[in-house]
Write a protein that holds these residues in place. Structure first.
Motif, PDB file in Angstrom:
ATOM      1  N   UNK A  36      -5.223  10.383   3.271  1.00  0.00           N
ATOM      2  CA  UNK A  36      -5.708   9.262   3.510  1.00  0.00           C
ATOM      3  C   UNK A  36      -6.160   8.478   2.578  1.00  0.00           C
ATOM      4  N   UNK A  37      -5.548   8.732   1.486  1.00  0.00           N
ATOM      5  CA  UNK A  37      -5.991   8.007   0.232  1.00  0.00           C
ATOM      6  C   UNK A  37      -5.335   6.310   0.166  1.00  0.00           C
ATOM      7  N   UNK A  38      -6.101   5.563   0.187  1.00  0.00           N
ATOM      8  CA  UNK A  38      -5.625   4.050   0.345  1.00  0.00           C
ATOM      9  C   UNK A  38      -4.548   3.634  -0.643  1.00  0.00           C
ATOM     10  N   UNK A  39      -3.744   2.588  -0.473  1.00  0.00           N
ATOM     11  CA  UNK A  39      -2.575   2.314  -1.216  1.00  0.00           C
ATOM     12  C   UNK A  39      -3.244   1.200  -2.199  1.00  0.00           C
ATOM     13  N   UNK A  40      -2.272   0.985  -3.325  1.00  0.00           N
ATOM     14  CA  UNK A  40      -2.609   0.007  -4.035  1.00  0.00           C
ATOM     15  C   UNK A  40      -1.299  -0.480  -4.457  1.00  0.00           C
ATOM     16  N   UNK A  41      -0.993  -1.655  -4.160  1.00  0.00           N
ATOM     17  CA  UNK A  41       0.448  -2.292  -4.530  1.00  0.00           C
ATOM     18  C   UNK A  41       0.243  -3.455  -5.595  1.00  0.00           C
ATOM     19  N   UNK A  42       0.604  -3.080  -6.683  1.00  0.00           N
ATOM     20  CA  UNK A  42       0.351  -3.408  -8.139  1.00  0.00           C
ATOM     21  C   UNK A  42       1.523  -3.476  -8.919  1.00  0.00           C
ATOM     22  N   UNK A  43       2.056  -4.648  -9.410  1.00  0.00           N
ATOM     23  CA  UNK A  43       3.089  -4.891 -10.392  1.00  0.00           C
ATOM     24  C   UNK A  43       2.985  -3.821 -11.780  1.00  0.00           C
ATOM     25  N   UNK A  44       1.658  -3.762 -12.222  1.00  0.00           N
ATOM     26  CA  UNK A  44       1.561  -2.738 -13.162  1.00  0.00           C
ATOM     27  C   UNK A  44       1.476  -1.303 -13.117  1.00  0.00           C
TER      28      UNK A  44
END
Length: 352
Positions: A5-13
């Motif tokens: 259930x780890x939340x997602x991080x959508x990041x160019x870097x």
């Protein structure tokens, strides 16, 4: 192991923490942090190629890079980044359906910028990668040679197909005519350049999707001796595009496509030949996009090993390939990523 259930991080870097501040500064029109980052990166070609691509995408307008080039007109990094952003703009004009003459004019500006970067730092593979990107523009087969600053010296090579085993022999088992000299130049400077081979795969896709699959097999086959090469991932990218085409046209169902012997074979080879062959301490350098493609393909094909790949991804999901798959099934790609991750990763145990 990541929690299911780890939340997602959508990041160019992505996982590259050093990229975040330069990206933020470029969006605000400041370029000095990007200059300093590329200076520290130096001739680490893999990192230079990936970081410069992210910087060019995140830069938004041309203003910051143009200001940098005006301030430091002889900087190899500034010239390379100028080629990067002009190439991005030319391809964007094509994708938006702009007038052909305008697209070709934008492509000519980008080509000249690439030539300038080649002249300033001849060892740098990045300008050759961008010249390969420009090969997708509607220049015609004869116009491809105009993307090569050295085409007069090797005129006989243009328009030929590549020989399956060697760069320097007459073609016998040909793939297709195309900008092979540009790929050769990038590969000569940075053997196995991930982006260069993906740009050639994209060129093949424009000609015919099955050509991209053939090219990906050929390129990944040449990576067998270099077991940790990212070229092992090329077939998985080509298969996603092929799935999108065939599933969208109703030719084949999702389950029968992804569980085929061919895809399972290449998924295993990518897992062991690329991911598992990379020492754990070096996996932070692996392409985040490739990790997402590998995790997806392992789960979709029913192969083992996806949990370790999800562990390396952590919260940093990329929209591809999840979006391609989920759109065809009318699902949200975030939900599809979480569903597939949960199928192989145990949920976090909460203690009272």
């Amino acid at each position: 192991m990541p929690a299911a259930d780890m939340p997602l991080i959508v990041d160019l870097a992505g996982r590259d923490d050093e990229l975040r501040a330069p990206l933020d500064d470029l969006r605000l029109g400041r370029w000095s942090a990007a200059r300093d980052l590329l200076r520290r990166t130096g001739p680490d070609w893999e990192l230079r190629t990936s970081r410069s691509l992210v910087l060019s995408v995140g830069a938004g307008s041309l203003g910051a890079i143009k200001a940098w080039l005006s301030e430091e007109p002889f900087s190899a990094d500034a010239l390379m980044m100028w080629a990067r952003v002009l190439t991005r703009e030319a391809l964007r004009a094509m994708d938006e359906g702009r007038d052909r003459d305008l697209v070709l004019q934008a492509g000519a500006f980008a080509r000249d910028a690439c030539f300038g970067a080649v002249g300033r730092w001849p060892e740098d593979p990045v300008p050759w990668v961008d010249l390969l990107r420009l090969a997708k523009l509607p220049v015609g087969r004869g116009g491809l040679r105009l993307l090569d600053p050295y085409f007069i010296q090797r005129l006989q090579l243009w328009g030929q197909s590549i020989e399956m085993n060697r760069w320097d022999e007459a073609p016998e088992k040909a793939l297709f005519p195309g900008p092979w000299p540009l790929l050769h130049e990038a590969d000569r400077r940075h053997p196995g350049s991930r982006e260069a081979y993906h740009r050639m795969r994209e060129y093949a896709e424009l000609r015919a999707p099955w050509l991209a699959v053939d090219f990906a097999r050929w390129a990944s086959g040449g990576a067998l001796e270099d077991s940790a090469s990212a070229l092992h991932m090329l077939p998985l990218h080509a298969f996603v595009t092929e799935y999108q085409r065939r599933h969208g046209s109703g030719e084949i169902g999702a389950l029968s496509f992804w569980t085929s012997d061919q895809i399972r074979h290449y998924a295993r080879r990518a897992r062991f030949g690329w991911f598992e062959s990379t020492p754990p301490k070096q996996r932070s350098r692996l392409s985040l996009l490739d990790l997402n493609y590998l995790a997806f393909t392992l789960v979709a094909s029913g192969e083992d090993g996806a949990a370790a790949v999800f562990n390396e991804i952590g919260p940093y999901a990329t929209s591809a390939p999840w979006e391609t798959f989920s759109t065809s099934l009318r699902r949200d790609w975030h939900s599809e990523f979480l569903r597939m991750r949960a199928s192989v990763v145990r949920p976090r145990v909460r203690h009272r």
